[in-house]
Design an enzyme around this catalytic site. Structure first.
Site, PDB file in Angstrom:
ATOM      1  N   GLU A 237      18.385  -1.002 -27.984  1.00  0.00           N
ATOM      2  CA  GLU A 237      18.232   0.453 -27.873  1.00  0.00           C
ATOM      3  C   GLU A 237      17.787   0.785 -26.464  1.00  0.00           C
ATOM      4  O   GLU A 237      16.920   0.090 -25.927  1.00  0.00           O
ATOM      5  CB  GLU A 237      17.222   0.951 -28.916  1.00  0.00           C
ATOM      6  CG  GLU A 237      17.751   0.719 -30.328  1.00  0.00           C
ATOM      7  CD  GLU A 237      16.778   1.147 -31.438  1.00  0.00           C
ATOM      8  OE1 GLU A 237      15.680   1.618 -31.127  1.00  0.00           O
ATOM      9  OE2 GLU A 237      17.144   0.994 -32.609  1.00  0.00           O
TER      10      GLU A 237
ATOM     11  N   HIS B 163      17.397   6.499 -33.294  1.00  0.00           N
ATOM     12  CA  HIS B 163      16.128   5.995 -33.848  1.00  0.00           C
ATOM     13  C   HIS B 163      15.138   7.146 -34.086  1.00  0.00           C
ATOM     14  O   HIS B 163      14.050   7.183 -33.502  1.00  0.00           O
ATOM     15  CB  HIS B 163      15.511   4.929 -32.933  1.00  0.00           C
ATOM     16  CG  HIS B 163      14.577   4.011 -33.667  1.00  0.00           C
ATOM     17  ND1 HIS B 163      14.426   2.681 -33.357  1.00  0.00           N
ATOM     18  CD2 HIS B 163      13.745   4.223 -34.722  1.00  0.00           C
ATOM     19  CE1 HIS B 163      13.536   2.131 -34.171  1.00  0.00           C
ATOM     20  NE2 HIS B 163      13.112   3.054 -35.014  1.00  0.00           N
TER      21      HIS B 163
ATOM     22  N   ARG C 276      16.096  -1.691 -38.960  1.00  0.00           N
ATOM     23  CA  ARG C 276      16.136  -2.242 -37.609  1.00  0.00           C
ATOM     24  C   ARG C 276      17.552  -2.752 -37.347  1.00  0.00           C
ATOM     25  O   ARG C 276      18.196  -3.324 -38.231  1.00  0.00           O
ATOM     26  CB  ARG C 276      15.157  -3.408 -37.448  1.00  0.00           C
ATOM     27  CG  ARG C 276      13.695  -3.009 -37.303  1.00  0.00           C
ATOM     28  CD  ARG C 276      13.405  -2.287 -35.980  1.00  0.00           C
ATOM     29  NE  ARG C 276      11.990  -1.979 -35.799  1.00  0.00           N
ATOM     30  CZ  ARG C 276      11.407  -0.841 -36.180  1.00  0.00           C
ATOM     31  NH1 ARG C 276      12.109   0.104 -36.770  1.00  0.00           N
ATOM     32  NH2 ARG C 276      10.110  -0.642 -35.951  1.00  0.00           N
TER      33      ARG C 276
HETATM   34  C1  DGY Z   1       8.738   2.538 -37.179  1.00  0.00           C
HETATM   35  O1  DGY Z   1       7.677   3.170 -37.218  1.00  0.00           O
HETATM   36  O2  DGY Z   1       8.795   1.314 -37.234  1.00  0.00           O
HETATM   37  C2  DGY Z   1       9.970   3.340 -37.081  1.00  0.00           C
HETATM   38  O3  DGY Z   1      11.095   2.586 -36.810  1.00  0.00           O
HETATM   39  C3  DGY Z   1       9.809   4.413 -36.031  1.00  0.00           C
HETATM   40  O4  DGY Z   1      10.026   5.568 -36.646  1.00  0.00           O
END
Ligand code: DGY
Length: 328
Positions: free
Chosen positions: A267, A286, A238
């Site tokens: 984002e 992402h 993240r």
């Molecule tokens: C999640 O599932 O948390 C990922 O970041 C998305 O692929």
């Protein structure tokens, strides 16, 4: 399930699981490709028994307050930093997520970013496309020199499922692997280390912790300054875990050699972000879990979570299991 439960799905998701859900419930699917605004989300969820959401939907206390019927939230994601878990637990609402199924796919992208940043793959691609690979520059001894991955040391910040999958890939490339995580975990061939000793020792650092109050800003200015000069940072976890301004400074000054980033504090990435102007950063939008098979499996799991909760059963993958320990 009593009567037909009402479900609001915040995006149209392909595949059989959603059709199965529509068969069993009254399913309202957000028609646009873009996410509903907070107001649209609140008004469409107002009468819902269940919510099928994505990581771009902010499920906070104010939203839950406006949804008195809500009995289940199921996110098509493993990360749940977009959901106020405490508020959901306090209201007795289980929150589903999708661990396990995206582990290998996300580790694939993390390793791809590591390789791309180390070997300057995106820079090479831009060089060729820009017509700079000309007859007078057919092969140059010092063109786009990068870093060796084999024999280098990888430091994993987080040794959960994705961190471990990253370690396996690194071992296949002949890397030495160090790892730190909040709770000690042992894995063959991986040396457990404190963050303080990992950062200066690693040629590559890859982030695999969840974003929460403890990890927000974990890799800020002082942590980046403690990294080995010229090291490469990879983040597929993240954005909020890494201080992006400090990272841009470190990349500009040469303290860090390169970075591979799939996630960002905001984002989409702000067009004014200094990261966009640094040639030694590989950027992806992402897409850690973005393979056809994995995305299909995530939807399947999210629907399983939702149906279980609506039938009064525990969710198979619940991010706030404390909800089941509450007195009824
Ligand atoms: C999640 O599932 O948390 C990922 O970041 C998305 O692929």
């Amino acid at each position: 399930m009593s009567d037909r439960a009402r479900i609001f799905a915040t995006r149209s998701l392909a595949g059989a699981p959603l059709a199965g859900l529509a068969h069993r419930c009254d399913l309202d699917v957000w028609p646009a490709r873009t996410a509903p605004t907070p107001e649209q989300l609140a008004s469409r969820s107002r009468d819902a028994d269940g919510l099928l959401c994505l990581l771009t939907d902010r499920i906070d206390a104010a939203l839950l307050e406006r949804c008195p019927r809500l009995r289940a939230v199921s996110s098509v994601s493993v990360g749940v930093d977009h959901v106020d878990l405490d508020a959901a637990t306090a209201r007795g609402i289980p929150v589903g997520h999708t661990p396990g199924v995206l582990t290998e796919t996300t580790a694939d992208l993390a390793f791809a970013l590591l390789l791309a940043a180390a070997r300057r793959v995106a820079e090479g691609d831009r060089f060729v496309r820009a017509g700079e690979w000309t007859p007078d520059r057919v092969w140059e001894p010092d063109l786009l020199l990068g870093r060796d991955v084999h024999g280098a040391t990888l430091g994993l910040v987080g040794l959960g499922a994705i961190g471990q999958a990253m370690a396996r890939r690194a071992q296949g490339f002949g890397m030495r692997v160090l790892a730190w995580s909040r709770t000690r975990r042992d894995m063959p061939g991986v040396a457990f280390a404190s963050l303080d000793s990992l950062l200066p020792a690693a040629d590559f650092v890859s982030v695999h912790v969840a974003l929460n109050a403890d990890t927000r800003g974990l890799l800020g200015e002082s942590a980046l300054a403690r990294m080995k000069p010229g090291a490469v940072l990879v983040n597929t976890a993240r954005g909020g875990i890494v201080d992006e301004d400090a990272l841009a400074d470190a990349l500009r000054s040469g303290q860090l050699g390169a970075a591979g980033l799939d996630v960002f504090a905001r984002e989409p990435l702000d067009p004014a972000s200094p990261l966009l102007r640094l040639p030694n950063v590989v950027l992806t939008p992402h897409i850690g879990s973005a393979s056809e098979a994995t995305r299909a499996r995530m939807v399947e799991l999210a629907v399983e979570n939702l149906l279980a909760a609506l039938a009064g059963n525990p969710m198979p993958h619940c991010a706030n299991p404390a909800v089941y320990a509450r007195p009824t």
